[in-house]
Design an enzyme around this catalytic site. Structure first.
Site, PDB file in Angstrom:
ATOM      1  N   ASP A 180      12.688  26.483   2.069  1.00  0.00           N
ATOM      2  CA  ASP A 180      12.342  25.240   1.420  1.00  0.00           C
ATOM      3  C   ASP A 180      11.000  25.469   0.378  1.00  0.00           C
ATOM      4  O   ASP A 180      10.280  26.223   0.410  1.00  0.00           O
ATOM      5  CB  ASP A 180      11.781  24.480   2.691  1.00  0.00           C
ATOM      6  CG  ASP A 180      12.825  23.798   3.586  1.00  0.00           C
ATOM      7  OD1 ASP A 180      13.916  23.639   2.781  1.00  0.00           O
ATOM      8  OD2 ASP A 180      12.397  23.669   4.607  1.00  0.00           O
ATOM      9  N   HIS A 201      12.198   8.247   4.918  1.00  0.00           N
ATOM     10  CA  HIS A 201      10.787   7.709   5.040  1.00  0.00           C
ATOM     11  C   HIS A 201      10.549   6.371   5.681  1.00  0.00           C
ATOM     12  O   HIS A 201       9.805   6.009   6.270  1.00  0.00           O
ATOM     13  CB  HIS A 201      10.025   7.838   3.644  1.00  0.00           C
ATOM     14  CG  HIS A 201       9.990   9.177   3.114  1.00  0.00           C
ATOM     15  ND1 HIS A 201      11.018   9.433   2.163  1.00  0.00           N
ATOM     16  CD2 HIS A 201       9.237  10.326   3.279  1.00  0.00           C
ATOM     17  CE1 HIS A 201      10.593  10.826   1.731  1.00  0.00           C
ATOM     18  NE2 HIS A 201       9.778  11.225   2.697  1.00  0.00           N
ATOM     19  N   CYS A 239      15.499  14.227   3.042  1.00  0.00           N
ATOM     20  CA  CYS A 239      14.248  15.318   3.535  1.00  0.00           C
ATOM     21  C   CYS A 239      14.407  15.562   5.104  1.00  0.00           C
ATOM     22  O   CYS A 239      15.441  14.939   5.418  1.00  0.00           O
ATOM     23  CB  CYS A 239      12.811  14.436   3.202  1.00  0.00           C
ATOM     24  SG  CYS A 239      11.311  15.767   3.413  1.00  0.00           S
TER      25      CYS A 239
END
Ligand code: GLN
Ligand code: ZN
Length: 761
Positions: free
Chosen positions: A602, A697, A729
């Site tokens: 990452d 999110h 994510c």
């Protein structure tokens, strides 16, 4: 007797033990009332002021404290609240304020983004809906508070109008001037009221001038600060910049302000003075102590720098201060109980930095001399650290032998791709996740218990294994193609590696604010970085043993580890980045030889590390790409290297992304899909790519149509053979049910997209 002043630009909000975070979160949960929240945060704020007073700082910042973010505060004070929130005008109440950042049932949260090149995030103002008005003079409120409660004649801190408008969105570039002009009278009013209340100095932060702004923006600054000087001559304005040198120094140093705040750590400000001199009529507010790092300063050397600076200013028109707000460093090192005393002696957090500033000011005012013990101590403490810096000669030797080939894979991408397709056996549009799975209360509490020694290593390890096994099963049931082990053993993607590599140390209380109540605890790199034994292999191999599908190995990349750590500056950053890369390379090799065929490295911090000065971009990007390749290039062609980044606006770094030479990249896009797709239209990118198809999110479970639409849109520019389907994510902040529900929808959408393609073919 000279009267050189000491100053601070901003103090950490979070409290010594993150009391601030706890107060905010309890309020959000409904555990405490608004007045309790205000009581708690006022206590923290006054405590912070008191400390600065006790540390002998002359110009103590007020108004820098926040209940979330200082840009959000600026928006709220001007009534810049998007219409989608419940706001009826007047002073913005606390619930509206928090709606902006947490969203509500019918309004999505405001966008947040990184503050210049830091890991602090601010809330992006949206300037398309209202006319700004002064709803509350925050600076005045906190100026009065400090005066009444502590007898402090504070230095109010404001975000300057040009920086504020530059950081906002929702307008066209043509409107920039007009917008700034709408704000200028409001700033005049704020300053007038401050003058009436007795304020002398005001710090106006304009860090946008530490970036490559155009001449037109410089002209606007000239006009705005001319107006301010004319309307409020009694206030001494410090035009404050930081994180880089002041661009357009020749013109901007002539602004009609009382003081110019320059960063003498992160930009070549001294060279500017040498070349252009410093205007006689101004104070030089000199940032000589690093506000972005945790290492102690050599006060003898700093005193010499100050002497040099004094040759440019008239008499005692000098202010000694940190290079930026201390928001970016932890509060105090005095709480640390586990750090080697030699290293502890070389550290300096916010409070210690203010003590350094005080000492330097005393020396400058001839109240102390540089051969006094307190000053010499700093030089000696740093001298003693040298043996720690160069802790491992073999690392330096290894680095010196590196060549370009060491960072090149043996086989080029096209050939690798063909071989990987053969050996991995994945379907079209393979589905996967980004790595972390929900870190439930249970996971967090068990880790805390283990850290406190309340449960044994074995008990903790078997707990982690249970989580892995549970989620391998869930992922199989969801029918994901490439699985992850879930990162249950990690608290944080950088700190975790910091705890295992040599040359790093982790603190107990070294927290800094990242966004809102969220704080991070960056590890410290004090010496040569080195790998001694496998770090992640155990968990990955265990996960792989439970399934026939591929499990991705999961590592944090060299650039991100470097950017999210506090790194000592005795060794060049690029060299430390190579050290980290070499350590990771050994981990990558260990995973590969343990049978892991897909390894993700990452790099979410790659973009934020871009230097503010564009002239320095190439150098940074080249060394970043080199480090990434160094970490990943030694694997066989069949081993697939993935990377992940949490942002999508990378038009300007597109070629560097390609230069990472990762086989697959996953990136965040669900909130800005259109823009990204057009990036791909304009550039050729041959490698495989997973554009996040839903936003992690938010707790909302996406509808299948939304995901399908995202997939379809991406497939207009990216071929199905190179496209992966994944969330934006990692999923660690989501709960288990949300995660399962959302992934179910995602897999379903991928499958029907796959069918459509196969039918067409
Ligand atoms: N693998 C990490 C995770 O899934 C990546 C996090 C990140 O990009 N910030 O949590
Ligand atoms: Zn991410």
């Amino acid at each position: 007797m000279t009267n050189i002043k000491s100053s601070n630009l901003g103090y950490p909000r979070i409290g010594e033990k993150r009391e601030w975070k706890r107060a905010l979160e309890s309020f959000w949960k409904g555990d405490i009332t608004e007045s309790e929240l205000l009581e708690k945060t006022t206590a923290i704020r006054l405590d912070n002021l008191k400390k600065q007073q006790d540390l002998g700082i002359d110009l103590i910042p007020v108004g820098d404290f926040s209940l979330y973010d200082h840009i959000l505060d600026t928006s709220a004070s001007f009534g810049i609240i998007p219409k989608r929130y419940d706001y009826e005008g007047g002073k913005v109440d606390i619930n509206t304020y928090y709606q902006l950042v947490r969203g509500s049932d019918d309004a999505i949260a405001s966008e947040m983004t990184k503050w210049f090149n830091t890991n602090y995030h601010y809330i992006v103002p949206e300037l398309n809906e209202q006319q700004p008005e002064l709803k509350i003079n925050r600076a005045l409120k906190y100026y009065n508070e400090a005066k009444e409660k502590l007898g402090i004649n504070g230095k109010p801190v404001l975000v300057g109008p040009i920086t504020y408008v530059s950081l906002a969105k929702g307008y066209h570039q043509d409107e920039f001037n007009d917008l700034v002009n709408q704000f200028t009278p409001l700033y005049v009013q704020i300053l007038k009221e401050l003058a009436e209340a007795g304020a002398t100095w005001v710090q106006i932060d304009e860090p946008i001038f530490s970036t490559n702004v155009s001449e037109e923006v410089v002209a606007i600054a000239e006009s705005v600060y001319q107006t301010i000087a004319k309307e409020v001559p009694e206030i001494k304005v410090i035009f404050q910049t930081y994180f880089e040198r002041l661009f357009h120094y020749e013109r901007l140093s002539k602004l009609p302000v009382a003081g110019l705040g320059l960063d003498f750590i992160h930009g070549k400000s001294l060279e500017l003075l040498q070349k252009y001199g410093f205007p006689e009529d101004k104070y030089l507010a000199a940032g000589v102590i690093d506000g972005r790092n945790v290492w102690r300063a050599d006060l003898q050397e700093k005193s010499k720098l100050i002497d040099q600076l004094r040759t440019y200013v008239k008499e005692d028109q000098l202010i000694i201060q940190p290079s930026s707000s201390l928001l970016h460093v932890p509060v105090t090192k005095t709480l640390e109980t586990k750090i080697d005393p030699l290293i502890l002696g070389g550290l300096s957090f916010a409070d210690e930095k203010l003590a350094e500033i005080n000492l330097l000011t005393q020396v400058a005012n001839d109240k102390k001399t540089i051969d006094q013990e307190e000053i010499i101590n700093s030089t000696e403490a740093l001298e003693a650290l040298k043996e720690k810096y160069r802790s491992n000669d073999s690392v330096a030797i290894e680095i010196s032998k590196l060549s370009e080939e060491d960072a090149q894979r043996d086989v080029d991408f096209k050939e690798r791709l063909a071989r990987q397709k053969g050996s991995l056996g994945l379907p079209l549009l393979p589905t996967t996740t980004i790595g972390s799975l929900p870190q439930t209360k249970d996971v967090q509490q068990t880790r805390s218990k283990w850290r406190r020694g309340e449960i044994t290593n074995e008990a903790y390890e078997s707990f982690v294994k249970e989580q892995i096994a549970k989620w391998i099963k869930i992922q199989e049931e969801l029918d994901l193609d490439v699985l992850v082990h879930g990162e249950f053993e990690r608290n944080d993607m950088v700190e975790y590696f910091g705890e295992k590599f040599n040359g790093f140390l982790v603190t107990e209380y070294g927290w800094v604010q990242s966004y809102g109540s969220r704080c991070v605890k960056p590890p410290l790199i004090f010496g040569d970085v080195d790998w001694s034994e496998p770090i992640t292999v155990k968990e990955s191999v265990y996960a792989q043993s439970l399934t026939d599908r591929h499990v991705k190995g999961m590592l944090t990349g060299p650039v991100t580890i470097l950017n999210w750590s506090f790194v000592h500056d005795a060794t060049p950053r690029t060299e430390i980045m190579k050290q980290i890369a070499l350590a990771l390379r050994k981990e990558v090799e260990a995973l590969e030889s343990a049978g892991i065929q897909i390894i993700q490295v990452d790099e979410p911090a790659l973009r934020e590390g871009l230097p503010l000065d564009r002239a320095k971009w190439d150098e940074y990007l080249n060394s970043a790409a080199y480090a990434f390749r160094l970490a990943t290039a030694s694997v066989q062609a069949e081993t697939q290297i993935h990377t992940h980044m949490c942002y999508s606006n990378f038009e300007d770094i597109f070629s560097s992304i390609d230069a990472l030479d990762a086989d697959v990249i996953s990136i965040e896009t669900s909130r800005s899909h259109g823009e990204l797709v057009s990036t791909f239209e304009e550039n050729t990118y041959e490698k495989e790519i997973g554009l996040g198809v839903y936003d992690i999110h938010s707790p909302r479970v996406p509808a299948i149509e939304e995901i399908t639409e995202n997939i379809d849109r991406a497939l207009q520019t990216i071929t199905p053979e190179s496209f992966w389907v994944n969330p934006d994510c990692g999923l660690k902040t989501r709960n288990e049910q949300e995660t399962i529900d959302a992934l179910k929808v995602m897999v379903e959408a991928a499958k029907s997209a796959r069918e459509k393609i196969t039918v067409k073919q």
